[in-house]
Design a protein around this motif. Sequence first.
Motif, PDB file in Angstrom:
ATOM      1  N   ILE A 154       1.032  -1.243   0.181  1.00 52.17           N
ATOM      2  CA  ILE A 154      -0.162   0.145  -0.212  1.00 52.17           C
ATOM      3  C   ILE A 154       0.767   1.342   0.409  1.00 52.17           C
ATOM      4  O   ILE A 154       1.776   1.094   0.780  1.00 52.17           O
ATOM      5  N   TYR A 155       0.832   2.258  -0.768  1.00 49.60           N
ATOM      6  CA  TYR A 155       1.303   3.535  -0.919  1.00 49.60           C
ATOM      7  C   TYR A 155       0.548   4.894  -1.475  1.00 49.60           C
ATOM      8  O   TYR A 155      -0.417   4.244  -1.935  1.00 49.60           O
ATOM      9  N   LYS A 156       1.076   5.767  -1.075  1.00 47.64           N
ATOM     10  CA  LYS A 156       0.341   7.270  -1.789  1.00 47.64           C
ATOM     11  C   LYS A 156       1.088   7.471  -2.247  1.00 47.64           C
ATOM     12  O   LYS A 156       2.388   8.108  -2.729  1.00 47.64           O
ATOM     13  N   LYS A 157       0.166   8.264  -3.586  1.00 49.19           N
ATOM     14  CA  LYS A 157       0.389   8.844  -4.809  1.00 49.19           C
ATOM     15  C   LYS A 157      -0.749   9.657  -5.210  1.00 49.19           C
ATOM     16  O   LYS A 157      -1.607  10.148  -4.894  1.00 49.19           O
ATOM     17  N   SER A 158      -0.138  10.957  -6.375  1.00 51.92           N
ATOM     18  CA  SER A 158      -1.201  11.833  -6.307  1.00 51.92           C
ATOM     19  C   SER A 158      -1.715  11.156  -7.635  1.00 51.92           C
ATOM     20  O   SER A 158      -0.770  10.026  -8.644  1.00 51.92           O
TER      21      SER A 158
END
Length: 492
Positions: free
Chosen positions: A117-121
């Motif tokens: 799980i990772y965050k990005k625009s």
Amino acid sequence: MARFYITTAIVYTNAPPHIGFALELVQGDAIARYRRMMGDDVRFVTGTDEHGTKIMRVAEQAGVPTQEFVDNIAGKVGGLATRLGISNTDFIRTSDRVRHWPSAQKIWCAMAEKGDIYKKSYSGHYCVGHEAFIKSSELVDGVCPLHKTKPELVEEENWFFKLTNYTGKVKELIQSGRLNIVPETRKSEILNLLDDAEDVSFSRPSAQLPWGIPVPGDESQTMYVWADALTNYISALGYGTNQEGMSFWPADVHLIGKDITRFHAIFWPAMLLSAGLEVPKSIYVHGFITVDGEKMSKSLGNVIDPFELLAQQPTEVVRHFMLRELQSTDDSDFSHANLEKRYNSDLANGLGNLVQRIATLVDSKLPGNRAYRSNLSPAEAFYEQIFDDSAYHQAFDAFRLHDAVASVWAKIASANAYLNDRQPWKQEGDAQEETLLTCVGMLIHIAWLLQPFMPETSARIFKMFAVEPRRVLIEGDSIQASIGNPMFPRRS
């Protein structure tokens, strides 16, 4: 005793359940009842999918609090299952904060701990109907080909799931048959989609989507509806709570419609692999229902309301038509005219006629109780045809329920032919008794085979002849018959 776990998809609660879900319920129920008949310990779960943008908007348009709105729809879904005689052992709701939310958050944490799980625009086309981002290449003339609506262009920062870490493994599982997708055409579609799969957004900003499960450790984000909804299959077993039913995992069958195959055959197994859980054994995919050759549409006025249909037709008649007339894995056409034809040919002239004739003859020609004897001598080929159930079992194993029903009606036709050929109303003495005992034995076997499809009818036949449900009569069984009103009176 073997365990068997089957699930339907859970109904999206933006609207009352439609005829396609009624079909899915009846198909799932037939499989569950068949497995119980074969001696398995069966868990059968259905339920409701209650989060997402579409539901929130529909509730707002209705001027009803979202929880109240989904409570109402969930009640209708449960009511439809009851009306159809569905034998589900559980009903799971994704708005259930006690049973479901802990499971969804646990699997999220398991995937996060794995580094998946990772965050990005992100900027992309979001189809509210799908509750999913879809590629530009999937659009037809700028609109979603399924929902016929233009997707929203969304730019936001979301949490993503590393789906691409698992596409190779999922592909291997499908190709090896460890994840069995039925029919073969759906399997081919998924294998093609896997080649182009990308990491998937697994959250939406809670400012845009407050109706859902908060992302663990980041309440500024709400879990993407599919990450939440798919977890119902293990939350119903206690994953993340009491673990009570996890011995039933992995699921033997996920039964779904063809429009949600990629979520179940790509996203879900990848999520499970990331979380260190086993993947389901099989995904059975049914087609859509058309009406008189046309796709159901409110504008055409041809939408079939399952509640209205059940107000017009007995439950057992509806179940029979759905399982006999509608193909298990392909698109099928519904028409009231065909339902009436099936009723008269299969139920009135076929099964109902056979039951009434045998009951009347036993009551008049074999007064009092007679003991069944197993040394009867009908023609060997005929006997083998009636009691050879290989086609029936093979059809269940292949998710061809319409073929399983057809195999029973072939036996009904043979039994009627046997009765016509032997003419026991003209016989006397031992010959007459042998014919009638043979007919009762055949009918009891047919009633046993009918249990998954028409459980009330099956139970009524056993009761008419005062026999406990069993596959075959045994030596010494008491034979008697009570004559009631015709099961299926012929309709003009």
